[in-house]
Design an enzyme around this catalytic site. Structure first.
Site, PDB file in Angstrom:
ATOM      1  N   LYS A 144      -0.373  -1.898  -8.624  1.00 31.12           N
ATOM      2  CA  LYS A 144      -1.011  -0.726  -8.022  1.00 31.12           C
ATOM      3  C   LYS A 144      -0.221   0.549  -8.339  1.00 31.12           C
ATOM      4  O   LYS A 144      -0.807   1.599  -8.614  1.00 31.12           O
ATOM      5  CB  LYS A 144      -1.161  -0.921  -6.512  1.00 31.12           C
ATOM      6  CG  LYS A 144      -2.118  -2.063  -6.140  1.00 31.12           C
ATOM      7  CD  LYS A 144      -3.514  -1.825  -6.688  1.00 31.12           C
ATOM      8  CE  LYS A 144      -4.548  -2.793  -6.162  1.00 31.12           C
ATOM      9  NZ  LYS A 144      -5.885  -2.562  -6.704  1.00 31.12           N
ATOM     10  N   TYR A 191       1.486  -7.553  -6.950  1.00 29.26           N
ATOM     11  CA  TYR A 191       0.340  -6.707  -6.577  1.00 29.26           C
ATOM     12  C   TYR A 191       0.784  -5.250  -6.429  1.00 29.26           C
ATOM     13  O   TYR A 191       0.167  -4.336  -6.991  1.00 29.26           O
ATOM     14  CB  TYR A 191      -0.233  -7.239  -5.264  1.00 29.26           C
ATOM     15  CG  TYR A 191      -1.396  -6.462  -4.696  1.00 29.26           C
ATOM     16  CD1 TYR A 191      -2.683  -6.630  -5.185  1.00 29.26           C
ATOM     17  CD2 TYR A 191      -1.217  -5.564  -3.637  1.00 29.26           C
ATOM     18  CE1 TYR A 191      -3.761  -5.928  -4.635  1.00 29.26           C
ATOM     19  CE2 TYR A 191      -2.275  -4.859  -3.088  1.00 29.26           C
ATOM     20  CZ  TYR A 191      -3.546  -5.045  -3.591  1.00 29.26           C
ATOM     21  OH  TYR A 191      -4.603  -4.355  -3.053  1.00 29.26           O
ATOM     22  N   SER A 229      -5.854   2.034  -6.289  1.00 30.31           N
ATOM     23  CA  SER A 229      -4.472   1.644  -6.017  1.00 30.31           C
ATOM     24  C   SER A 229      -4.396   1.049  -4.607  1.00 30.31           C
ATOM     25  O   SER A 229      -5.382   0.504  -4.100  1.00 30.31           O
ATOM     26  CB  SER A 229      -3.582   2.868  -6.179  1.00 30.31           C
ATOM     27  OG  SER A 229      -2.259   2.563  -5.855  1.00 30.31           O
TER      28      SER A 229
END
Ligand code: NAD
Length: 253
Positions: free
Chosen positions: A160, A156, A142
């Site tokens: 994560k 993004y 992550s």
């Protein structure tokens, strides 16, 4: 941490965090299938590790979000090293962009690699681990941007955060097979990629309570701890490694 007789797959490991994880695993006795989309990098990285720990590491280049490559990675662990104990789904891409301008192409690419790649590789690895009957460990990569909003990283950061929920969900699906699933969330880390920005280290030094960004060794150390057999009772957890940055949350300029 002894990893003798353990076999691991690590994706996106031609350089950066993934490479250091492979190096530390091999240093502690593991056999490693090292993946990178860049074949030259994968071969060079494998060569460097095998020079230190002969026969420990095998390169399997390819895009780890593609179904064929996912199957090959698991098959390679099984046929070359006889088993699979550890999967570290490390590969992830960062495509910066403002929300109002973000393209469907970039969005789906980020989701395909960061999320799809991790999801289906975990599925393939868990199937083999179930068949072996001796459990295993899965670790997702992550990021602190999955915890705190960060400029230009909407897609993004979402990907994560979703990986951490994936780890939690898999606890229900895989605990009965003795497989534990966790994630780690690195903060700013010095890698070949991040240090192409000459201001990166100085900028993060200024705003990290610990006084410096992470090294790849900091992150690899946490990864090895979580995938070690003695950590099997740690399940569905998320470990942030950021020198305290998310406790304060000051954004870089
Ligand atoms: N470096 C950081 O500051 C940082 C911070 C938080 C989280 N992370 C996460 O840690 C992981 C590793 O980060 P890094 O900075 O070391 O990575 P990086 O950007 O240096 O990439 C590592 C390798 O991944 C490979 N790769 C890219 N797409 C791939 C694919 N589809 N299949 C196989 N290989 C692929 C690249 O060729 C590269 O060699 C990523 O998931 C990243 O999101 C990094």
């Amino acid at each position: 941490m002894d990893f003798t007789n353990k076999t691991a797959i690590v994706t996106g490991a031609g350089q950066g965090i993934g490479f250091e994880i492979c190096r530390q695993l091999a240093a502690n006795g593991a056999r490693v299938v090292l993946n990178d989309i860049d074949a030259d990098l994968a071969l060079k990285a494998t060569g460097a590790i095998n020079q230190l720990y002969p026969g420990s590491t095998h390169a399997l280049p390819g895009d780890c979000s593609e179904t064929g490559v996912i199957q090959q990675l698991v098959l390679e662990a099984h046929t070359r090293f006889g088993r699979l104990d550890i999967l570290i789904a490390n590969a992830g891409i960062t495509l910066f962009g403002a929300f109002l301008d973000y393209t469907p192409e970039d969005f789906y690419k980020v989701m395909q690699v960061n999320l799809g790649g991790s999801f289906f590789l975990a599925q393939a690895a868990a199937r083999l681990m179930r068949q072996q009957g001796s459990g295993g460990s899965i670790l997702f990569m992550s990021s602190v941007t999955g915890h705190l909003a960060h400029k230009g990283l909407v897609a993004y950061g979402m990907s994560k955060a979703a990986l951490e929920m994936l780890a939690r969900n898999l606890v229900i699906e895989l605990s009965e097979y003795g497989i534990n699933i966790n994630s780690i969330a690195p903060g700013a880390t010095l890698t070949e990629r991040t240090t192409t920005d000459k201001n990166y280290e100085a900028a993060w030094k200024k705003i990290t309570p610990g006084g410096r960004p992470a090294t790849v060794a900091d992150i690899a150390h946490a990864a090895l701890f979580l995938v070690h057999e003695r950590s099997r009772h740690i399940n569905g957890q998320h470990l942030v490694i950021d020198g305290g940055w998310t406790s304060v949350g000051i954004q870089p300029e």
